[in-house]
Design a protein around this motif. Structure first.
Motif, PDB file in Angstrom:
ATOM      1  N   UNK A   1      12.737   9.796   5.239  1.00  0.00           N
ATOM      2  CA  UNK A   1      12.386  10.858   4.288  1.00  0.00           C
ATOM      3  C   UNK A   1      12.817  12.216   4.806  1.00  0.00           C
ATOM      4  N   UNK A   2      12.665  12.393   6.093  1.00  0.00           N
ATOM      5  CA  UNK A   2      13.027  13.684   6.651  1.00  0.00           C
ATOM      6  C   UNK A   2      14.526  13.904   6.580  1.00  0.00           C
ATOM      7  N   UNK A   3      15.253  12.904   6.987  1.00  0.00           N
ATOM      8  CA  UNK A   3      16.697  13.100   7.083  1.00  0.00           C
ATOM      9  C   UNK A   3      17.366  13.119   5.717  1.00  0.00           C
ATOM     10  N   UNK A   4      16.942  12.193   4.887  1.00  0.00           N
ATOM     11  CA  UNK A   4      17.673  12.066   3.633  1.00  0.00           C
ATOM     12  C   UNK A   4      17.142  13.003   2.564  1.00  0.00           C
ATOM     13  N   UNK A   5      15.835  13.128   2.516  1.00  0.00           N
ATOM     14  CA  UNK A   5      15.267  13.926   1.432  1.00  0.00           C
ATOM     15  C   UNK A   5      14.689  15.236   1.901  1.00  0.00           C
ATOM     16  N   UNK A   6      14.724  15.429   3.169  1.00  0.00           N
ATOM     17  CA  UNK A   6      14.167  16.645   3.759  1.00  0.00           C
ATOM     18  C   UNK A   6      12.695  16.790   3.419  1.00  0.00           C
ATOM     19  N   UNK A   7      12.014  15.693   3.411  1.00  0.00           N
ATOM     20  CA  UNK A   7      10.597  15.734   3.060  1.00  0.00           C
ATOM     21  C   UNK A   7       9.784  15.089   4.137  1.00  0.00           C
ATOM     22  N   UNK A   8       8.628  15.650   4.385  1.00  0.00           N
ATOM     23  CA  UNK A   8       7.753  14.987   5.342  1.00  0.00           C
ATOM     24  C   UNK A   8       6.726  14.165   4.583  1.00  0.00           C
ATOM     25  N   UNK A   9       6.361  13.059   5.215  1.00  0.00           N
ATOM     26  CA  UNK A   9       5.234  12.355   4.610  1.00  0.00           C
ATOM     27  C   UNK A   9       4.109  12.322   5.641  1.00  0.00           C
ATOM     28  N   UNK A  10       2.918  12.411   5.110  1.00  0.00           N
ATOM     29  CA  UNK A  10       1.808  12.528   6.061  1.00  0.00           C
ATOM     30  C   UNK A  10       1.063  11.236   6.291  1.00  0.00           C
ATOM     31  N   UNK A  11       1.374  10.253   5.502  1.00  0.00           N
ATOM     32  CA  UNK A  11       0.651   9.008   5.712  1.00  0.00           C
ATOM     33  C   UNK A  11       1.402   7.840   5.121  1.00  0.00           C
ATOM     34  N   UNK A  12       1.005   6.685   5.534  1.00  0.00           N
ATOM     35  CA  UNK A  12       1.651   5.478   5.024  1.00  0.00           C
ATOM     36  C   UNK A  12       1.157   5.225   3.594  1.00  0.00           C
ATOM     37  N   UNK A  13       2.062   5.026   2.681  1.00  0.00           N
ATOM     38  CA  UNK A  13       1.625   4.811   1.301  1.00  0.00           C
ATOM     39  C   UNK A  13       0.805   3.528   1.162  1.00  0.00           C
ATOM     40  N   UNK A  14      -0.163   3.583   0.252  1.00  0.00           N
ATOM     41  CA  UNK A  14      -0.958   2.399  -0.071  1.00  0.00           C
ATOM     42  C   UNK A  14      -1.742   1.842   1.092  1.00  0.00           C
ATOM     43  N   UNK A  15      -2.057   2.700   1.993  1.00  0.00           N
ATOM     44  CA  UNK A  15      -2.836   2.222   3.130  1.00  0.00           C
ATOM     45  C   UNK A  15      -4.289   2.620   2.947  1.00  0.00           C
ATOM     46  N   UNK A  16      -5.154   1.839   3.553  1.00  0.00           N
ATOM     47  CA  UNK A  16      -6.562   2.193   3.423  1.00  0.00           C
ATOM     48  C   UNK A  16      -6.865   3.332   4.384  1.00  0.00           C
ATOM     49  N   UNK A  17      -7.890   4.066   4.061  1.00  0.00           N
ATOM     50  CA  UNK A  17      -8.215   5.211   4.934  1.00  0.00           C
ATOM     51  C   UNK A  17      -8.473   4.726   6.349  1.00  0.00           C
TER      52      UNK A  17
END
Lengths: 418, 379
Positions: free
Chosen positions: A54-70
């Protein structure tokens, strides 16, 4: 087992606590659910891999794994299948599994209603609950297999009524989730008759079956959680109707695969795309296990983050719900005229709103019996509920005034809510 | 002239004029004199009867019969009443009788020739399903009720010839001799075999995770019942074979009647599947849902053949005629969305008929002009 134990339990996903049959499937699941880029849908292999992409291709950071439980959203943790899972989480999982097995066995012999409520009220997002019970059956399958008798009044009605007590020949085919239901004793009388009548439908089945000791099928206690079923039910078909499921353990592995959106599960091509991306709905809108047979119906989980079930909350059929409405409670012998529709509609408009949220009803509740209906029931020739009125009596002009069935329970039949 | 008495609601005209009215976006033939309340069930006459007769039961306590002519005209023919909403209808195999099941806890046999209806069954709670069973050695009616029993009646006797206990209230059922299947509340699913006498064959763990709503048996190439399609309130249908060579591969479920298929930003609306019908010749199936659409599917190729436009009301019932040329569906409110302010004071109910066309190489569906090419009169 070998010295290096293969994590011992069935593969499970650290991010969402789901169980799988196979590590391969687990990995597919992780790639599709947790390591998929939300922007371009590319599937990566690990959490950090996704972050980097995400960082390299979309220049976006993600803060957590999608669809994961808290608590399991850590994107830095490099987990692939079952590898990389922190040891303490593994132990916690093992402990939880064992606990579940224990409580499973205990629950089997207890009254169900309270248990179910407990399950429902357990804190945490719905899928935490999902995963716990899911683990249960695998362990509990083996022991129950040995039990010849079905604990009467066992399970909550939430479960598909697998009344296998009468069906030894069938059993192997149903190895996995033959849910025991509180079967009326009458059912036990069925088997003898049933065995003979199988005729054309059975032959393929019978061949493999003969050796099955009658008592052997699984008075399975089903956990009260529907998510259990979601995995069971999708996979139960995997139990071929062959004779070699004799060993109880043979039936066990099938029951805890991923949810219905799994790739191995064929869905219509039209939906394979969306099934991957919007596959949450099935798991999240799962119905809560309905409460036991009481007058208050259980409710459904109709909302989730990704989908909304367009259905009233109560877990009764639309027809039942509708039949409870005052406008349908009347028992007017209609003489073929239909302009009744006008008044009821208007009346409904007024009456409806207060009735809306009403859970199905207590008998005394609704009786806006309009005066005109007072008459007919009494006029009916000696109809007692449950009895059959003589046929051809007063034939038919247009209809036959049947027993005043619409009358409320207090008046007529003790049973039933109609 | 209407045989059905004063008919409020629509019919006042104006329908044909609209171009994309959502009452009938598919421009199908609308049946005249529909009932005054939602239609719960539809059934076309069996092959033994010449012509096409459509029976529809409704929440207005009545059961109506129309003749559907080849040019698309529908002619109201007769009507019978119950004292409670009618939930299910079926024909006898010779087309002379119609059986109706109602919330008034009775089921009736309607002799069409004499236009008389007599009660033939009794339960302790509304009867949800009624089916005619014609076996080599017996004939009977099977009624499934919310009183958790499944009863079999010889129409000549007031007492049931057999009564089987169900795990829960009967929600839907289907019969194709020698197989019968009943789906109940709490996701119960039981298959019965009807040879010699009805008996329970197997209880099946539901392939679906939500409340069962509708069920239809399908046949294999040898015209024997091979399995069933089960629909739930969660926009999903399960295709389930009774004795498949490879259950894991052969049984499957598919999603249907959902909105926002690919849009992931807004929650997807999931609608109940209200009815399932199999095409008598091609074996394709039709599903109708609360979303106001109907779809045709090919379960063997596992593809969707067609989805209709969205109607403004849920579609509550559907039926193919005996040769599969006509597909009737009823659009009326099903109470799936009842909230305080949404109660419709006027329910527009109509039954549309779409003519099914087969193209040379594969099945295509749509409306067609009748062979004699006179206009279809939009009523």
């Amino acid at each position: 087992m070998g010295r290096k134990k293969k994590k011992q339990m069935k593969p499970w996903c650290w991010y969402c606590n789901r169980d799988f049959d196979d590590e391969k499937i687990l990995i597919q699941h992780q790639k599709a659910k947790h390591f998929k880029c939300h922007i371009c849908h590319k599937k990566l292999y690990t959490g950090p891999g996704l972050a980097i992409h995400c960082m390299q291709v979309h220049k976006e950071t993600i803060d957590g794994v999608p669809n994961a439980i808290p608590g399991r959203v850590d994107i830095e943790l490099e987990i692939y299948g079952m590898e990389g899972i922190p040891e303490k989480d593994m132990q916690e999982r093992r402990r939880t599994l064992e606990q579940k097995q224990e409580s499973q066995k205990k629950k089997q012999n207890q009254d169900d209603s309270d248990e179910d409520d407990d399950d429902d009220d357990a804190p945490g997002p719905s899928f935490v609950q999902q995963q716990m019970p899911v683990a249960q059956p695998q362990a509990s399958y083996v022991p129950p297999m040995a039990q010849p008798s079905i604990p009467p009044g066992a399970r909550a009605p939430g479960m598909p009524p697998g009344a296998y007590s009468g069906m030894p020949p069938m059993m192997p085919g149903h190895g996995v989730p033959p849910m025991m239901h509180g079967m009326p004793p009458g059912m036990h009388g069925m088997p003898p008759g049933m065995m003979h009548g199988m005729g054309g439908m059975m032959p393929p089945m019978m061949q493999g079956m003969p050796g099955m000791p009658p008592g052997k099928h699984c008075p399975r206690r089903y956990s009260s959680s529907p998510p259990l079923l979601q995995s069971l039910c999708t996979r139960w078909g995997g139990l071929a109707l062959t004779g070699d499921t004799a060993p109880a353990s043979g039936a066990v592995p099938h029951n805890v695969p991923s949810t219905s959106s799994d790739p191995p599960k064929a869905t219509f091509p039209a939906y394979t795309q969306s099934s991957a991306s919007s596959s949450n709905p099935p798991s999240n809108t799962v119905a809560k296990p309905p409460a036991t047979v009481t007058s208050k119906p259980a409710t459904l989980t109709t909302m989730s983050a990704t989908s909304k079930l367009i259905h009233p909350d109560e877990d009764i059929s639309l027809e039942e719900r509708r039949a409870q409405l005052p406008r349908y409670q009347r028992n007017v012998p209609r003489q073929g005229q239909v302009h009744m529709s006008a008044p009821p509609v208007a009346a409904v408009g007024g009456m409806m709103p207060p009735q809306q949220g009403m859970p199905p009803q207590q008998p005394g509740m609704r009786h806006p019996m309009h005066g005109q209906y007072g008459g007919p029931p009494q006029g009916m020739p000696g109809y007692m509920q449950g009895g059959m009125p003589p046929y051809g009596q007063g034939p038919p002009m247009g209809y036959q005034g049947g027993p005043p069935m619409g009358m409320r329970p207090p008046v007529m039949s003790p049973a039933g809510r109609y | 002239m209407s045989l059905f008495g004063t008919s409020t609601g629509f019919g006042a005209g104006g329908f044909g004029a609209a171009t994309t009215d959502t009452h009938n976006p598919m421009k199908d033939v609308e049946v005249t004199s529909p009932p005054d309340d939602s239609i719960s069930c539809l059934a076309f006459s069996p092959p033994a009867m010449p012509g096409n007769f459509l029976i529809g039961g409704s929440w207005a306590n009545d059961v109506r019969c129309w003749e559907v002519q080849d040019n698309g005209q529908t002619v109201p023919k007769a009507q019978q009443m119950h004292t409670g909403p009618v939930l299910d209808v079926c024909w006898s195999e010779d087309g002379s009788k119609v059986f109706t099941a109602s919330c008034d806890k009775t089921a009736k046999m309607w002799d069409l020739n004499s236009n008389q209806a007599i009660q033939i069954a009794q339960h302790d709670a509304p009867i949800r399903t009624v089916h005619w069973i014609k076996a080599p050695n017996y004939n009977c009616i099977m009624t499934g009720s919310w009183d958790k029993t499944l009863k079999f009646w010889d129409t000549r006797s007031p007492n049931p010839m057999m009564s089987l206990q169900l795990p829960e209230r009967c929600y839907c059922a289907d019969v194709v001799y020698p197989m019968a299947v009943v789906a109940s509340a709490e996701r119960g699913l039981i298959v019965y075999q009807l040879e010699n006498q009805p008996s329970e064959f197997r209880r099946i763990d539901s392939p679906l995770k939500h409340q069962h709503r509708c069920i239809a048996i399908f046949k294999d190439k040898q015209n024997k019942p091979a399995g069933f399609a089960l629909g739930s309130i969660e926009g999903r249908v399960a295709i389930h074979y009774i004795n498949p060579p490879n259950p894991a591969k052969d049984n499957f479920t598919f999603k249907c009647h959902r909105s926002n298929g690919t849009n992931t930003t807004t929650p997807q609306d999931i609608y109940a599947v209200n009815a399932i019908s199999f095409h008598p010749v091609h074996g394709t199936l039709a599903t109708v849902g609360s979303d106001g659409r109907f779809s045709f599917w090919d379960k063997d190729a596992r593809t969707k053949l067609k989805t209709s436009e969205q109607l403004d009301q849920p579609i509550t019932a559907c039926s193919f005629n005996n040769n599969g040329n006509i597909f009737a569906y009823a659009s009326s409110y099903d109470w799936s969305k009842v909230t305080f302010c949404l109660v419709p004071h006027v329910m527009i109910v109509h039954i549309q008929i779409t003519f099914v066309v087969k193209f040379p190489s594969n099945v295509a569906l749509g409306t067609c002009a009748p062979a004699n090419s006179s206009q279809i009169v939009w009523v």
